[in-house]
Design a protein around this motif. Structure first.
Motif, PDB file in Angstrom:
ATOM      1  N   THR A 322       0.880  -1.226   0.168  1.00  0.00           N
ATOM      2  CA  THR A 322      -0.034  -0.018  -0.033  1.00  0.00           C
ATOM      3  C   THR A 322       0.998   1.186  -0.055  1.00  0.00           C
ATOM      4  N   ASN A 323       2.145   1.190   0.430  1.00  0.00           N
ATOM      5  CA  ASN A 323       3.083   2.269   0.391  1.00  0.00           C
ATOM      6  C   ASN A 323       4.310   1.988  -0.074  1.00  0.00           C
ATOM      7  N   PRO A 324       4.879   2.740  -0.850  1.00  0.00           N
ATOM      8  CA  PRO A 324       4.167   4.142  -1.268  1.00  0.00           C
ATOM      9  C   PRO A 324       3.563   4.010  -2.573  1.00  0.00           C
ATOM     10  N   LEU A 325       2.373   4.638  -2.688  1.00  0.00           N
ATOM     11  CA  LEU A 325       1.401   4.603  -3.637  1.00  0.00           C
ATOM     12  C   LEU A 325       1.862   4.757  -5.132  1.00  0.00           C
ATOM     13  N   TYR A 326       2.850   5.654  -5.212  1.00  0.00           N
ATOM     14  CA  TYR A 326       3.394   6.058  -6.674  1.00  0.00           C
ATOM     15  C   TYR A 326       3.629   4.656  -7.102  1.00  0.00           C
ATOM     16  N   ASP A 327       4.310   3.617  -6.418  1.00  0.00           N
ATOM     17  CA  ASP A 327       4.905   2.651  -6.947  1.00  0.00           C
ATOM     18  C   ASP A 327       3.912   1.557  -7.974  1.00  0.00           C
ATOM     19  N   VAL A 328       2.670   1.722  -7.488  1.00  0.00           N
ATOM     20  CA  VAL A 328       1.617   0.977  -8.212  1.00  0.00           C
ATOM     21  C   VAL A 328       0.466   1.337  -8.718  1.00  0.00           C
ATOM     22  N   ILE A 329       0.327   2.626  -8.473  1.00  0.00           N
ATOM     23  CA  ILE A 329      -0.781   3.510  -9.195  1.00  0.00           C
ATOM     24  C   ILE A 329      -0.598   4.714  -9.515  1.00  0.00           C
TER      25      ILE A 329
END
Length: 612
Positions: A322-329
């Motif tokens: 879930t963190n960091p979100l930039y990694d998957v969304i």
């Protein structure tokens, strides 16, 4: 049903249920009798701890960092569409009762994906019922602990029942453990209202406790239950029960209104409030709504976030799920590793114009065609199709990265370019670039990105927050005919977003007010898993979820210093639906086939949900 549903196998359950929380001890090894367990203070505490097992993670934990309820609603698409994973399985119509990819719990290495709720939550209810049955005489350290633990057990049971109810529809009401001599042939399926009233009753029992706190004040109790959570569950259960799909033809709105108004008033009277003041303007948080979702500090005697009622504990770095979100969304310009859910054009179309306060599309008929390629514009909104992202509701920028969205790469300003050839361009395949022309921004801390080598905590998923209770109460008020009161609560939410009181919503028409509150829920609660369930509870059982049939995106082409915009269908050339999960059977998940077969064989009644 499997034996864990029909028979009490508490010792096996204790062996398989791992209690990973820091607030309470691990479970006993299962080799003792229940009498021995509840005569020992340490074992009693350890048993109580297992009541908290399998609280869901939500957010991006469904499988491969997807979020199925968000992806399958009309607010999003999932870029795992070519992988054969859960979203693709559902969108293509390949889900069956024996091969239901969405509801399977999978080992993901160091953790598990969301799913398998039927077995897991029944197991939890069985454990909670056993604790409640024994609590009065159990070896609990103090009477205040006994009172609080019992209250928490009631809240937990209410939550697990609410989740079963939302996903599968009405389920048997089990108030105490079934004995080994229980006659399972007498089981019957109650109504949704019966289940909802049972959930409300559980919450009201918990709320009578003088030892159950309204909010948590120390991090070592971060998974514990509160009166705030009980109020939120109580609010949701009554709202869902009164809704079209669930109410059995009865008018339950006055009951839902009374409960929701009380929930909202009591939460506000006990320290919960909307987050309205933006503190960190250096990170381009130009509205409080944007900043609110990046915060993780709702626990404490005087926390800066007083809106959150219950938040996921998942996401502490270096947790990759879930963190960091930039990694998957996040967008490629941020350095994302892969991409799952992305916002739809339907969601983008929903954001009103800030200056006029009016919706861009006609709420009664947003599109002139079923494929959503011909918008039915509201001529009085002030919207310019040639400049589609200018002057919108500030929650648009807070929720979505669109073409030329400002962003920080570390401390350096940049923009997200979604046009063909841009730094985060739209693509029809691959797992790094958007299909729709948009990326999620909600809960993402501006400045966190791999591209600048900056990793940090993003905001965690909120199970419940005060903003949702405002809208629950507003919907119940409007459906009960209290239009002025309902609209006042909606306008309070819109004021926090940035709308001036001069453009407040007002109407004397109940049908229009209903459209307004449903529209507001779509915007305020975007990417919070509410839209999926909202559409289902609003849609009659004999109707499809037509708004989910086709999903669109925006292909943007740059021409010198200007842009041209083309709406496109996703997952189809237009000859078939984008998502087969729009069909009416998708009001609820199917009960696992093996479980339904045992129930039907034992009771002689039909248990499987309609259409499955």
């Amino acid at each position: 049903m499997k034996k864990r549903f029909i028979y009490i196998c508490i010792f096996a359950s204790l062996l398989t249920f791992s209690s990973c929380n820091e607030a309470l001890d691990v479970a006993p090894d299962g080799r003792l009798s229940l009498d021995e367990v509840f005569q020992d203070p340490d074992l009693t505490k350890a048993y109580f701890s297992t009541c908290f097992d399998y609280l869901p993670k939500k957010s991006l934990r469904y499988h491969f960092w997807s979020n199925y309820p968000v992806a399958l609603s009309d607010e999003a698409w999932d870029c795992t569409d070519g992988s054969g994973a859960g979203f693709a399985h559902a969108a293509s119509g390949n889900c069956t009762t024996t091969d239901f990819y969405l509801d399977v719990r999978r080992d993901m290495g160091d953790t598990y994906s969301e799913g398998g709720y039927w077995q897991l939550y029944w197991g939890q209810i069985r454990i909670i019922n056993t604790f409640l049955q024994r609590a009065a005489t159990a070896a609990i350290p103090s009477e205040s602990d006994r009172d609080r633990w019992v209250a928490e057990a009631h809240v937990l049971r209410a939550y697990f029942y609410m989740e079963l109810l939302k996903w599968y529809g009405p389920v048997p009401i089990e108030k105490e453990p079934y004995g080994l001599d229980y006659d399972y042939s007498t089981l019957s399926r109650p109504t949704f209202e019966d289940c909802a009233r049972f959930i409300v009753d559980d919450c009201e029992i918990a709320l009578q406790s003088s030892n159950l706190p309204w909010r948590l004040t120390t991090l070592n109790e971060k998974i514990r239950m509160t009166k705030g959570i009980a109020m939120a569950i109580r609010s949701e259960a009554s709202l869902f029960a009164a809704s079209t799909y669930n109410n059995g033809g009865k008018d339950l709105w006055e009951w839902a209104y009374t409960i929701n108004k009380d929930c909202l008033e009591q939460l506000k009277a006990n320290g919960y409030e909307l987050y309205t003041k933006c503190a960190d303007t250096e990170k381009y948080y130009n509205n409080a709504y944007m900043e609110y979702f990046t915060l993780n500090n709702y626990i404490g005697t005087d926390p800066s976030d007083k809106e959150t009622i219950w938040q996921s504990t998942e996401g502490y770095w270096p947790d990759p799920y879930t963190n960091p979100l930039y990694d998957v969304i996040g967008a490629p310009v941020l350095g994302n590793a892969q991409l799952t859910i992305v916002p739809s054009q339907e969601l983008v179309d929903a954001y009103d114009m800030l200056a006029t306060g009016k919706p861009v599309l006609d709420l009664s008929k947003p599109y002139n065609d079923e494929k959503h390629l011909s918008p039915n514009y509201n001529p009085n909104s002030g919207y310019d199709p040639a400049n589609p992202y200018k002057g919108r509701d500030p929650r648009f920028q807070a929720t979505i990265f669109y073409n030329n969205s400002p962003v920080l790469l570390g401390k350096e300003p940049a923009v997200v370019e979604t046009y063909v050839g841009g730094n985060s361009e739209i693509r029809t395949s691959g797992n790094t670039n958007t299909r729709t022309g948009y990326y999620w921004r909600k809960r993402m801390v501006n400045g966190n990105c791999k591209a600048a080598g900056v990793a940090g905590y993003d905001g965690r998923f909120r199970f419940y927050r005060l903003g949702k209770i405002y809208l629950n109460a507003a919907e119940a008020a409007i459906e009960s005919g209290y239009l002025t009161e309902g609209l006042e609560w909606i306008n309070e939410i819109r004021h926090r977003a940035g709308f001036d009181p001069s453009v407040d919503l007002s109407t004397n028409d109940k049908n229009e007010a209903r459209l307004l509150v449903r529209h507001e829920r779509q915007i305020e609660l975007a990417c919070e898993e509410d839209r999926y369930f909202d559409i289902r509870r609003w849609t009659p059982a004999n109707e499809n979820m037509e708004n989910e049939k086709f999903t669109t995106g925006m292909r943007i082409t740059k021409n010198g210093n200007s842009f041209s915009y083309e709406r496109i269908n996703l997952g189809t050339d237009g000859s078939k639906p984008s998502k087969m999960s729009y069909e009416k059977k998708w009001h609820v998940y199917p009960i696992p086939a093996s479980e339904a077969a045992v129930l039907e064989g034992t009771t002689g009644q039909t248990w499987q949900n309609a259409g499955w």
